[in-house]
Design an enzyme around this catalytic site. Structure first.
Site, PDB file in Angstrom:
ATOM      1  N   ARG A 192      43.926  76.145  24.814  1.00 15.00           N
ATOM      2  CA  ARG A 192      42.961  75.368  24.038  1.00 15.00           C
ATOM      3  C   ARG A 192      42.554  74.116  24.804  1.00 15.00           C
ATOM      4  O   ARG A 192      41.414  73.688  24.747  1.00 15.00           O
ATOM      5  CB  ARG A 192      43.535  74.998  22.659  1.00 15.00           C
ATOM      6  CG  ARG A 192      42.532  74.235  21.818  1.00 15.00           C
ATOM      7  CD  ARG A 192      42.988  74.047  20.386  1.00 15.00           C
ATOM      8  NE  ARG A 192      44.184  73.218  20.301  1.00 15.00           N
ATOM      9  CZ  ARG A 192      44.851  72.986  19.183  1.00 15.00           C
ATOM     10  NH1 ARG A 192      44.467  73.515  18.045  1.00 15.00           N
ATOM     11  NH2 ARG A 192      45.920  72.210  19.189  1.00 15.00           N
ATOM     12  N   LYS A 214      47.732  77.027  12.424  1.00 15.95           N
ATOM     13  CA  LYS A 214      47.415  76.451  11.100  1.00 15.95           C
ATOM     14  C   LYS A 214      45.910  76.250  10.944  1.00 15.95           C
ATOM     15  O   LYS A 214      45.309  76.689   9.967  1.00 15.95           O
ATOM     16  CB  LYS A 214      48.136  75.104  10.907  1.00 15.95           C
ATOM     17  CG  LYS A 214      49.649  75.175  11.058  1.00 15.95           C
ATOM     18  CD  LYS A 214      50.312  73.829  10.863  1.00 15.95           C
ATOM     19  CE  LYS A 214      50.023  72.799  11.936  1.00 15.95           C
ATOM     20  NZ  LYS A 214      50.740  72.991  13.214  1.00 15.95           N
ATOM     21  N   ARG A 245      40.814  68.705  24.595  1.00 14.36           N
ATOM     22  CA  ARG A 245      41.751  67.820  23.881  1.00 14.36           C
ATOM     23  C   ARG A 245      42.828  67.323  24.829  1.00 14.36           C
ATOM     24  O   ARG A 245      43.543  68.120  25.446  1.00 14.36           O
ATOM     25  CB  ARG A 245      42.399  68.580  22.719  1.00 14.36           C
ATOM     26  CG  ARG A 245      41.707  68.340  21.403  1.00 14.36           C
ATOM     27  CD  ARG A 245      42.332  69.152  20.288  1.00 14.36           C
ATOM     28  NE  ARG A 245      43.695  68.759  19.967  1.00 14.36           N
ATOM     29  CZ  ARG A 245      44.346  69.213  18.906  1.00 14.36           C
ATOM     30  NH1 ARG A 245      43.755  70.056  18.071  1.00 14.36           N
ATOM     31  NH2 ARG A 245      45.585  68.827  18.656  1.00 14.36           N
ATOM     32  N   ARG A 276      53.884  66.136   7.467  1.00 12.61           N
ATOM     33  CA  ARG A 276      54.603  66.304   8.739  1.00 12.61           C
ATOM     34  C   ARG A 276      55.904  65.521   8.778  1.00 12.61           C
ATOM     35  O   ARG A 276      56.593  65.553   9.798  1.00 12.61           O
ATOM     36  CB  ARG A 276      53.711  65.805   9.881  1.00 12.61           C
ATOM     37  CG  ARG A 276      53.122  66.923  10.755  1.00 12.61           C
ATOM     38  CD  ARG A 276      52.248  66.267  11.789  1.00 12.61           C
ATOM     39  NE  ARG A 276      51.941  67.096  12.914  1.00 12.61           N
ATOM     40  CZ  ARG A 276      50.822  67.811  13.046  1.00 12.61           C
ATOM     41  NH1 ARG A 276      49.938  67.838  12.078  1.00 12.61           N
ATOM     42  NH2 ARG A 276      50.597  68.489  14.135  1.00 12.61           N
ATOM     43  N   ARG A 302      55.414  67.096  21.784  1.00 15.96           N
ATOM     44  CA  ARG A 302      54.969  67.427  20.422  1.00 15.96           C
ATOM     45  C   ARG A 302      55.911  68.447  19.782  1.00 15.96           C
ATOM     46  O   ARG A 302      56.210  68.357  18.595  1.00 15.96           O
ATOM     47  CB  ARG A 302      53.534  67.974  20.448  1.00 15.96           C
ATOM     48  CG  ARG A 302      52.517  66.871  20.683  1.00 15.96           C
ATOM     49  CD  ARG A 302      51.214  67.414  21.193  1.00 15.96           C
ATOM     50  NE  ARG A 302      50.526  68.261  20.232  1.00 15.96           N
ATOM     51  CZ  ARG A 302      49.515  69.054  20.561  1.00 15.96           C
ATOM     52  NH1 ARG A 302      49.088  69.126  21.811  1.00 15.96           N
ATOM     53  NH2 ARG A 302      48.922  69.770  19.636  1.00 15.96           N
TER      54      ARG A 302
HETATM   55  P1  B4P Z   1      45.530  75.930  15.916  1.00 14.57           P
HETATM   56  O1  B4P Z   1      45.510  76.751  14.699  1.00 14.57           O
HETATM   57  O2  B4P Z   1      44.255  75.215  16.170  1.00 14.57           O
HETATM   58  O3  B4P Z   1      46.707  74.876  15.999  1.00 14.57           O
HETATM   59  P2  B4P Z   1      47.345  73.875  14.963  1.00 14.57           P
HETATM   60  O4  B4P Z   1      48.664  74.513  14.606  1.00 14.57           O
HETATM   61  O5  B4P Z   1      46.416  73.566  13.851  1.00 14.57           O
HETATM   62  O6  B4P Z   1      47.430  72.585  15.908  1.00 14.57           O
HETATM   63  P3  B4P Z   1      48.202  71.182  16.044  1.00 14.57           P
HETATM   64  O7  B4P Z   1      49.436  71.167  15.198  1.00 14.57           O
HETATM   65  O8  B4P Z   1      48.358  70.993  17.507  1.00 14.57           O
HETATM   66  O9  B4P Z   1      47.173  70.090  15.710  1.00 14.57           O
HETATM   67  P4  B4P Z   1      46.869  68.929  14.653  1.00 14.57           P
HETATM   68  O10 B4P Z   1      45.413  68.770  14.755  1.00 14.57           O
HETATM   69  O11 B4P Z   1      47.445  69.208  13.301  1.00 14.57           O
HETATM   70  O12 B4P Z   1      45.911  76.896  17.121  1.00 14.57           O
HETATM   71  C1  B4P Z   1      46.121  76.446  18.446  1.00 14.57           C
HETATM   72  C2  B4P Z   1      45.514  77.404  19.449  1.00 14.57           C
HETATM   73  O13 B4P Z   1      46.061  78.707  19.302  1.00 14.57           O
HETATM   74  C3  B4P Z   1      43.993  77.551  19.309  1.00 14.57           C
HETATM   75  O14 B4P Z   1      43.418  77.494  20.582  1.00 14.57           O
HETATM   76  C4  B4P Z   1      43.815  78.942  18.694  1.00 14.57           C
HETATM   77  O15 B4P Z   1      42.619  79.564  19.120  1.00 14.57           O
HETATM   78  C5  B4P Z   1      45.023  79.678  19.222  1.00 14.57           C
HETATM   79  N1  B4P Z   1      45.463  80.721  18.290  1.00 14.57           N
HETATM   80  C6  B4P Z   1      45.535  80.608  16.938  1.00 14.57           C
HETATM   81  N2  B4P Z   1      45.992  81.771  16.401  1.00 14.57           N
HETATM   82  C7  B4P Z   1      46.243  82.617  17.461  1.00 14.57           C
HETATM   83  C8  B4P Z   1      46.750  83.962  17.571  1.00 14.57           C
HETATM   84  N3  B4P Z   1      47.090  84.669  16.493  1.00 14.57           N
HETATM   85  N4  B4P Z   1      46.910  84.493  18.791  1.00 14.57           N
HETATM   86  C9  B4P Z   1      46.578  83.799  19.913  1.00 14.57           C
HETATM   87  N5  B4P Z   1      46.066  82.527  19.882  1.00 14.57           N
HETATM   88  C10 B4P Z   1      45.909  81.939  18.660  1.00 14.57           C
HETATM   89  O16 B4P Z   1      47.644  67.629  15.208  1.00 14.57           O
HETATM   90  C11 B4P Z   1      47.280  66.907  16.376  1.00 14.57           C
HETATM   91  C12 B4P Z   1      47.983  65.551  16.422  1.00 14.57           C
HETATM   92  O17 B4P Z   1      47.479  64.677  15.352  1.00 14.57           O
HETATM   93  C13 B4P Z   1      49.501  65.539  16.219  1.00 14.57           C
HETATM   94  O18 B4P Z   1      50.215  65.793  17.417  1.00 14.57           O
HETATM   95  C14 B4P Z   1      49.738  64.094  15.669  1.00 14.57           C
HETATM   96  O19 B4P Z   1      49.750  63.152  16.703  1.00 14.57           O
HETATM   97  C15 B4P Z   1      48.509  63.821  14.821  1.00 14.57           C
HETATM   98  N6  B4P Z   1      48.743  64.165  13.395  1.00 14.57           N
HETATM   99  C16 B4P Z   1      48.081  65.143  12.715  1.00 14.57           C
HETATM  100  N7  B4P Z   1      48.539  65.206  11.432  1.00 14.57           N
HETATM  101  C17 B4P Z   1      49.494  64.239  11.318  1.00 14.57           C
HETATM  102  C18 B4P Z   1      50.359  63.833  10.260  1.00 14.57           C
HETATM  103  N8  B4P Z   1      50.312  64.447   9.054  1.00 14.57           N
HETATM  104  N9  B4P Z   1      51.230  62.834  10.478  1.00 14.57           N
HETATM  105  C19 B4P Z   1      51.274  62.221  11.669  1.00 14.57           C
HETATM  106  N10 B4P Z   1      50.506  62.549  12.731  1.00 14.57           N
HETATM  107  C20 B4P Z   1      49.612  63.563  12.559  1.00 14.57           C
END
Ligand code: B4P
Length: 191
Positions: free
Chosen positions: A128, A14, A134, A89, A146
Site C-alpha cells: 500500500r 479493516k 502513505r 484502539r 505499529r
Molecule cells: P486496510 O484495510 O486499508 O488496512 P487497515 O487495517 O484499515 O489499516 P491501518 O490499521 O494501518 O490504518 P488506520 O488508518 O486505522 O488494508 C491494508 C492493505 O491491505 C491495503 O492496501 C489493502 O488493499 C490490502 N488488503 C486488504 N485486504 C486484503 C486481502 N484480503 N488480501 C490482500 N490484500 C488486502 O491507522 C493509521 C494510523 O492512524 C495509526 O497507526 C495511528 O497512528 C493513527 N490512529 C488511527 N486510529 C487511531 C486511534 N483510534 N487511536 C490512536 N491513533 C489512531
C-alpha cells in the site's frame, strides 16, 4: 441499531472491508485513521500534531480520537448504525465508546476481529505504501513499530469485548470477497 467494531492489527483489512460493509448494511463508516488523515490534508493544528505521531507509528492521544468520534456521533443522530474502523484502539477508548453509545440509548453489537499473520500484514502495508504514498506504510521499521504498538496497547481491547460476549473472530486471509462473505455470515446472525 447495528454498531460494529472492526478490529485487527494494522493492515488486517479493516478499511477495505468497512467500505463494502457500509454499503450492504447502510451504516455510517467512522475510521479514525481517515479522520486524522483528513485533518493532516487540511493542515489543521490537530493534523500537524497527528502527522508527526502517525509517521512514527505511535497512537494519537485518546482524548483527540474520542473527541472526533463524539462529534461524528452528534452529526449522525439518525444513522441506522455505525462501523467503527480503527477505533477503539486502547481500553480507555473502548470504555469511552461504551459511554458515548449508552448516552444515545445504544451499544456495540459486536467486535469482529480479522485474523492475519505478521508477514502478510507487513507485505500488505509495504505494498500500500508504494501505491498510496502513505509515509507510515513506506518504512519497515515504522510498520514493525505499529505492529508492536498494536500488540501492547490495542490487543487488550479484545478482552473488553470478550468479557461482554461480543467478540467474533474471522479469518482475514483470502480474497477480499471471501473475507467479506465470512463477515456478512457473522453479521447476519446479529440481525
Ligand atoms: P486496510 O484495510 O486499508 O488496512 P487497515 O487495517 O484499515 O489499516 P491501518 O490499521 O494501518 O490504518 P488506520 O488508518 O486505522 O488494508 C491494508 C492493505 O491491505 C491495503 O492496501 C489493502 O488493499 C490490502 N488488503 C486488504 N485486504 C486484503 C486481502 N484480503 N488480501 C490482500 N490484500 C488486502 O491507522 C493509521 C494510523 O492512524 C495509526 O497507526 C495511528 O497512528 C493513527 N490512529 C488511527 N486510529 C487511531 C486511534 N483510534 N487511536 C490512536 N491513533 C489512531
Amino acid at each position: 441499531m447495528l454498531n460494529l467494531v472492526l478490529f485487527g492489527p494494522p493492515g488486517a483489512g479493516k478499511g477495505t472491508q468497512a467500505v463494502k460493509l457500509l454499503e450492504k448494511y447502510q451504516l455510517i463508516h467512522l475510521s479514525t485513521g481517515d479522520l486524522l488523515r483528513e485533518q493532516i490534508a487540511a493542515g489543521t493544528e490537530l493534523g500537524i500534531q497527528a502527522k508527526s505521531i502517525i509517521d512514527k507509528g505511535d497512537l494519537v492521544s485518546d482524548q483527540i480520537v474520542i473527541g472526533m468520534i463524539d462529534s461524528k456521533l452528534k452529526a449522525n443522530q439518525n444513522a441506522r448504525g455505525f462501523i467503527f474502523d480503527g477505533f477503539p484502539r486502547t481500553p480507555a477508548q473502548a470504555k469511552a465508546l461504551d459511554e458515548l453509545l449508552e448516552l444515545r440509548g445504544t451499544a456495540v453489537s459486536a467486535m469482529i476481529f480479522l485474523e492475519v499473520g505478521h508477514d502478510e500484514l507487513v507485505a500488505r502495508l509495504l505494498n500500500r505504501g508504494k501505491i498510496s504514498g502513505r509515509v507510515d506504510d513506506q518504512n519497515i521499521s515504522v510498520i514493525e513499530k505499529r505492529v508492536r504498538v498494536y500488540a501492547k496497547e490495542t490487543a487488550p481491547v479484545k478482552d473488553h469485548y470478550q468479557s461482554q460476549s461480543k467478540f467474533v473472530s474471522v479469518k482475514g486471509v483470502g480474497s477480499v470477497e471471501e473475507i467479506f462473505n465470512a463477515l456478512c455470515h457473522e453479521i447476519d446472525k446479529l440481525l
